[in-house]
Design a protein around this motif. Structure first.
Motif, short mmCIF file in Angstrom:
data_model
loop_
_atom_site.label_atom_id
_atom_site.label_comp_id
_atom_site.label_asym_id
_atom_site.label_seq_id
_atom_site.Cartn_x
_atom_site.Cartn_y
_atom_site.Cartn_z
N ARG A 2 0.87 -1.19 0.00
CA ARG A 2 0.00 0.00 0.00
C ARG A 2 0.90 1.23 0.00
NH1 ARG A 2 -5.22 0.00 1.80
NH2 ARG A 2 -6.11 -2.10 1.91
N SER A 4 0.37 4.11 0.97
CA SER A 4 0.31 4.91 2.21
C SER A 4 1.33 4.41 3.23
CB SER A 4 -1.10 4.85 2.81
OG SER A 4 -1.41 3.51 3.15
N CYS A 475 -5.35 2.52 -8.51
CA CYS A 475 -5.64 3.84 -7.93
C CYS A 475 -7.11 3.89 -7.53
CB CYS A 475 -5.39 4.93 -8.97
SG CYS A 475 -3.69 4.97 -9.55
N THR A 476 -7.34 4.35 -6.33
CA THR A 476 -8.74 4.48 -5.93
C THR A 476 -9.15 5.94 -5.94
OG1 THR A 476 -8.08 4.54 -3.61
CG2 THR A 476 -8.75 2.41 -4.46
N ASN A 478 -12.07 7.92 -4.37
CA ASN A 478 -13.07 7.57 -3.36
C ASN A 478 -13.28 8.71 -2.38
OD1 ASN A 478 -14.87 6.03 -2.01
ND2 ASN A 478 -13.35 4.67 -1.05
N ASN A 486 -12.98 0.58 -1.80
CA ASN A 486 -11.80 0.03 -1.12
C ASN A 486 -11.76 -1.49 -1.22
OD1 ASN A 486 -11.11 2.60 -0.44
ND2 ASN A 486 -11.97 2.49 1.63
N ALA A 489 -10.76 -2.57 -4.68
CA ALA A 489 -9.32 -2.34 -4.88
C ALA A 489 -8.52 -3.45 -4.19
CB ALA A 489 -8.92 -0.97 -4.33
N GLN A 490 -8.91 -3.75 -2.97
CA GLN A 490 -8.19 -4.78 -2.22
C GLN A 490 -8.34 -6.14 -2.90
OE1 GLN A 490 -6.23 -4.20 0.59
NE2 GLN A 490 -5.55 -6.28 0.13
N LEU A 505 -1.04 -0.49 -4.35
CA LEU A 505 -2.36 0.11 -4.18
C LEU A 505 -2.16 1.56 -3.73
CD1 LEU A 505 -5.21 -1.85 -2.40
CD2 LEU A 505 -5.19 0.61 -2.69
N ASP A 507 -3.41 4.22 -2.07
CA ASP A 507 -4.49 4.56 -1.12
C ASP A 507 -4.14 5.82 -0.36
OD1 ASP A 507 -2.34 3.58 0.25
OD2 ASP A 507 -3.50 2.38 1.66
#
Lengths: 564, 564
Positions: A2, A4, A475-476, A478, A486, A489-490, A505, A507
Motif C-alpha cells: 500500500r 500509504s 488507484c482508488t 473515493n 476500497n 481495490a483490495q 495500491l 491509497d
C-alpha cells in the motif's frame, strides 16, 4: 504494497543541476538523493528498481553456471602492486590508509582479489572451468562525477571472472557469457546491441561491449542492416572499396588561393568532396609520415595507431611539416614533398582515380592525380577512417550509426593477471600451468539510468515491465470513502498478488490529477482506476503507460491484460 | 545444485591463526578466505549462508513495516562534523581523502546519512512514523581484528532508523522492532536472549542487546529463572536483600597482621565471607568517597558511576587514602577515618549486621560492626555490585549467568541526531518539531559465526536448518557407475526441489569417508545416502546431522522426515 505505507516523494520541478533526462527523472521521482558529489542514496522506490535488475542479472548468471561469492570492497595495496595496477590504474583508484598506516584501495574492479582467491583455491585442472561472480559495490574516483547514477563514484556492479586451462575453454566461456548477457538485456526489456570493442593488445573478438541504445548515449555505434554486426566507432569497419577505375584526366596544378579545406577546394573546382584527399602529417620514432583519408571522411586515431610503425605517432608540428613538405598546412599532399616521406593511404584513397591533393605550395592544389602515374603507389594501404552512416558493410548490408550507453563488457584477459600473480594449476600431466582468464562486467546501477534514457516521455519514466518498481498501480478515487471502492481495490490487489503480479495500491487519498501524475512519473506500466462510478458500470478504467487513452474494461478483460 | 558444478574446498587441518571454533570451522569448510587483516572473501559456500540470514532479516523487517533503502558506504566529513562524530567516533572510523583532497569516511553506521535523508524527505508529521533500513557493508577499523568474521573490519550489517514526532511513537516502534528481532532470531533457530543494556544518558529500557548464547561469548549475561528478565552484567540487578537483622555481637578490634583481603580475614576469623565488607576508596570532584560492597561481591564500575556525585569518580591514590583514612590499603573501613568522609554502601552491605571492616590501622580489622550503633547509617545506599549466579532475582526467580555474543541492538536515540542536524517536521499545528529517532542494528555476518559457536561438534558445523547452505545432502555411492543410483538420486533431488527443499546432490565421486566428512564439516542438517545395496533393499540411508546413527528408511518414511 500500500502506497500509504511506503515512502514516495516526487517533485514537479526539474532540478537545475541534472543535465540528462534520466538524472532529472530519477530526482523528480525521488529514486535517488545526492549525499555528496557522485554519491547517491537509493530511496525505497529506487532500490526496488535496482533490486529487480540485480535479480535478473543473478538469475541468468546462475543459469549460465557462474558461482556467486563476495569479495571485500577494501583491498590491500600489496595485491595491486603484484599486477602494477596500484600505479597504472591512475587517480580513479581511491587510495586509503588505515589506522596503522597500511595502504588499501576501494575496489573499482576485482581482478587482483579474485586471482588471489583462485591461486589459493584452485589447484588442479579438474576444478576448471570455473566462473566466479559477485554483485558488489564499487568505487571509481571520477574527476567529474555527473549524470547522477550514470557516472557516479560509488556504484553497483556485477563482475565475473572465469578461469581456464587454455584458450579453448576461455573462448567457450566467453561465448557462454555473451549468451547470458544477451538473455539478461533481453529479459530486462531493453533495446541493446553487443558491439565489438577495441581490445588493445589481445585483438580478435576478444572484447565486446553491450550498449543500451539511446539518443543521449555517450558512445557512437555502427551496426549493419545485413547481419548482427555492430562495433564501436573506434573499431567499426566498412566493406572494401570497389576497385580503382582507370585514369581519365591529366594531372594539373590548380589555383586555390584561400581554399585550405577539402570542402572549399571541392566547391571551387565543382567536384565531389569524395574525390579529394586530406593529408594528415604525423611524426613517429622512425620519421615523418603523411596519412591520407578522403575529404569526406575523418581519420580514426586508433586505427591509425595500429598501422605498423605508427604505434607512437603524434601530430607533426608546423616546423616539421615545413621541413618535410616545404609548405604550410592547408596545401599539403603526397606530391612534390621536400624530403622523401612515407605515405600511408586509407583504402578508399588508394581506390581513387583523378583525385585532388594539396600541391605543397601555398595557394595551390593538384587535380587529376592518379596513383602509379603521378606518384608511386602508396607504401601502406589500411583502414584509417571512421565509418559513416550509409557505408557499405562487410556483410553487404548498410552501416547505420546509433548512440549507446555501455552497460556491459565481456573480455578475454588471457594470462595477464594469472601470470603476474603466479596463479597456476596442475594440468593433466601434473605440470603447473598458468591460468587463462576472462572477465565480464555489468553496471547494475547504470542500467537503471540507461533504461530511463531509452524509455521516457514528457510525463516521466516508462519502465520496461521487468524493471518497474511495481507492474500495476491500482488507484482508488473515493472522495466519499465508499467501502465498496476500497474492497474492490483490495480484491483486485489480492487477485494480482496470487497471480504473482507485483502491484501497488495507491491509497494515499490524493486528488486524481496528482495521483495520476505520480504514477506516470514513476513509470508504472499498467494503471487501473477504481471509482464508485466505474463500479456502478461494472468496469475498471485501464491505461497502459504508453497508451494515449484509458479504456473501460470488464473484470475479465482487465485481468487478461494484466495476467499473462 | 550439483556439487560437481559448485566450488567447495575443505581442509582437515585446523588453521594455526584461528583462535575460536567458528573461525576454525569457517576456514576448514572454506566459507571464507582472508584477503588481508580483518577482510574476508565469502566463498560460494559461505555466501549461501550469509544470504539465507540476510533473507530472513529482510523478510521480517518488511513484515514489521520497515522500508528498505540503500545508502553509500562512503560518506562526507561535513555530515559527520554536524554531530561531532568525525572526532568522537575515534580511530575505528576509516577516514579517506579523494583525488580532490576532500575528506570522507567509510560508514561504520549511518545515523548522519539517514538523518540527512530524513531532513530532505520528511516535511510533515503525516509522513510519520517511518522506519528506513538498509543491509549494507560497513567498516570499522578495529585495532586488533580477530576471530574471523566475528570481529572483522569490513562486515555486513542491517541498520534501521525510525523517525517519530514524539516519544510515544518511538517507544511503540522500539517494541515493534524488539518483536521483529525476536522473530528473526527465533526463525534462524538460534538460542538467544534479549538483554537490557546500559543505555548511557537515556536510561530506562531504552536499549536492549540481542545475544546468541554460547560458552565462548565475549559478554556475560544474567538471566532469571522466574521470568524473561535478562541483562548485561553491566546493568543486571538482583532482588533487594532481606531486612537487616538485629545486632548480636559487640564491636571489637581484631588482630589481622598479614590479612589484607576479605577472604583472608574471613578465614582467620572463621566467619562467612558474606559477613565482611570491602572498602573501595575513590576520589570525585566533591572529595573522597568510600564505597562498600560485601566481601563475596565485586564492585560494578558502571553502577558506581551512576551514584549521585560519582559520575566523575576515579580510584583514590595511596596518598589520598592515607590523607583521608590514615591507613594503607588492605585495612580500610568506614570507622575511625582521619577526616570526615562520604560512605556509599551497596544494598547488601547496608543490610548486614555484626560484620567485619578494616580498622584504618595496619594489621587490624574491626568485627561485630553494626550500622547506627558503631557508625552512622550510610549516607547513600545503592546497587553497586555485579550480580552473581544464584542471586535472587527481582521476579523471585534465581539469577543465572551465561555468556553471549551480541548480534543485535535496539536503541531509543531520542532527539540527539535530529537536533544536531536540524531534522524537523511540521506537527499538527504547523510548528517545526525536532524528530525523535530510534536505531536498530543486526550484525548479519556476525550471526553466521555466532551460530557456529553455538552449534558445532567434533565433526564440524551443525547449522540450524534456516541458515544451512543446503537443507539436505544427497550422497551417491556408485563405484560401478550404476545408472539406477544416479537416477534415484536425481529423482529424490527433483522431488525435494518441487517441495521447496534446498537440496544438494554430491556427485563428486569421492570415497564415502571423504564425502561424509565434507558433508558433516559443512553442517548439512540432513544426509541421505543412495547406493546400489540400498536400492536393492528398497531403502535410503538417512542421518540427521545431530543423530549418532544412520537409519535405513523407505521412501515414504524418508520424505516424511525431509518435507515438513
Amino acid at each position: 504494497m500500500r502506497l500509504s505505507r511506503f515512502h514516495l516523494r516526487t517533485t514537479k520541478e526539474t532540478p537545475a543541476d541534472a543535465e540528462i533526462v534520466s538524472h532529472q527523472l530519477m530526482l523528480r521521482a525521488g529514486m535517488v538523493r545526492k549525499l555528496a558529489s557522485g554519491l547517491y542514496t537509493w530511496s525505497p522506490l529506487g532500490l526496488r528498481v535496482l533490486r529487480k535488475v540485480e535479480a535478473v542479472v543473478r538469475e541468468e548468471m546462475n543459469r549460465a553456471g557462474a558461482i556467486e561469492l563476495l569479495m571485500p570492497t577494501i583491498q590491500p595495496r600489496e595485491l595491486w602492486e603484484e599486477t602494477g595496477r596500484w600505479q597504472k590504474f591512475g587517480p580513479q583508484l581511491l587510495k586509503i590508509r588505515d589506522r596503522k598506516e597500511a595502504e588499501f584501495c576501494y575496489s573499482p574492479t576485482a581482478e587482483e582479489a579474485i586471482t588471489d582467491f583462485a591461486r589459493q583455491e584452485l589447484a588442479s585442472y579438474k576444478q576448471l572451468p570455473v566462473n566466479f561472480y559477485q554483485i558488489q559495490t564499487k568505487f571509481r574516483d571520477e574527476i567529474r562525477p555527473r549524470f547522477g547514477v550514470m557516472r557516479a563514484r560509488e556504484f553497483l556492479m556485477k563482475d565475473a571472472y572465469s578461469f581456464h586451462l587454455g584458450d579453448e575453454g576461455l573462448v567457450a566461456e566467453y561465448n557462454n557469457m555473451h549468451a547470458a548477457y544477451t538473455r539478461i538485456f533481453t529479459r530486462l526489456g531493453l533495446d541493446f546491441r553487443a558491439v565489438l570493442a577495441d581490445s588493445g593488445a589481445i585483438g580478435g573478438d576478444a572484447s565486446q561491449e553491450f550498449h543500451v541504445l539511446a539518443d543521449s548515449g555517450e558512445d557512437a555505434i555502427a551496426f549493419s542492416t545485413g547481419s548482427d554486426y555492430a562495433a564501436n566507432l573506434e573499431t567499426a569497419q566498412a566493406a572494401l572499396p570497389a576497385a580503382r577505375i582507370a585514369a581519365s584526366e591529366a594531372m594539373r596544378k590548380v589555383d586555390t588561393p584561400t581554399q585550405k579545406t577539402c570542402e572549399e577546394v571541392a566547391a571551387l573546382l565543382g567536384i565531389e568532396l569524395a574525390r579529394t584527399a586530406k593529408s594528415i602529417a604525423v611524426m613517429t620514432g622512425a620519421g615523418f609520415v603523411l596519412a591520407l583519408v578522403r575529404g569526406d571522411h575523418t581519420v580514426n586515431e586508433i586505427k591509425l595507431g595500429k598501422v605498423e610503425g605508427l604505434a607512437d605517432y603524434r601530430m607533426a608540428t608546423e616546423a616539421e611539416i615545413l621541413e618535410h613538405l616545404g609548405s604550410e598546412p592547408g596545401f599539403l599532399g603526397p606530391i612534390n614533398a621536400k624530403k622523401t616521406i612515407r605515405v600511408v593511404a586509407d583504402r578508399e584513397v588508394a581506390a581513387l582515380a583523378d583525385f585532388v591533393v594539396g600541391a605543397n605550395e601555398a595557394g595551390f592544389h593538384i587535380a587529376g592525380v592518379n596513383w602509379g602515374r603521378d606518384l608511386p603507389e602508396p607504401e601502406t594501404v589500411a583502414d584509417l577512417r571512421n565509418v559513416v552512416a550509409g557505408d557499405r558493410a562487410q556483410d553487404g548490408g548498410e552501416l547505420r550509426i546509433v548512440r549507446g550507453i555501455e552497460v556491459g563488457h565481456v573480455f578475454q584477459l588471457g594470462r595477464k593477471y594469472a601470470e603476474a600473480m603466479g596463479a597456476t594449476v596442475l594440468d593433466e600431466n601434473g605440470k603447473a600451468t598458468v591460468l587463462s582468464m576472462g572477465c565480464y562486467g555489468i553496471g547494475v546501477s547504470r542500467i537503471v539510468a540507461a533504461a530511463i534514457e531509452q524509455n521516457h516521455d514528457a510525463a516521466g519514466i516508462i519502465w520496461p515491465e521487468p524493471m518497474a518498481p511495481w507492474t500495476v498501480a491500482i488507484c482508488t478515487i473515493n472522495p466519499k470513502g465508499d467501502a465498496a471502492v476500497n474492497e474492490a481495490a483490495q480484491q483486485l490487489f489480492d487477485t494480482l498478488q496470487a497471480a504473482g503480479i507485483d502491484a501497488v495500491l495507491d491509497d494515499r487519498g490524493l486528488r486524481p490529477g496528482q495521483m495520476f501524475a505520480d504514477i506516470e512519473l514513476i513509470g508504472i506500466p499498467h494503471r487501473v482506476v477504481i471509482s464508485e462510478r466505474g463500479l456502478a458500470a461494472g468496469t475498471f478504467e485501464y491505461r497502459a503507460r504508453r497508451a494515449s487513452e484509458a479504456e473501460n474494461l470488464g473484470r475479465e478483460e482487465l485481468l487478461a491484460k494484466l495476467i499473462r
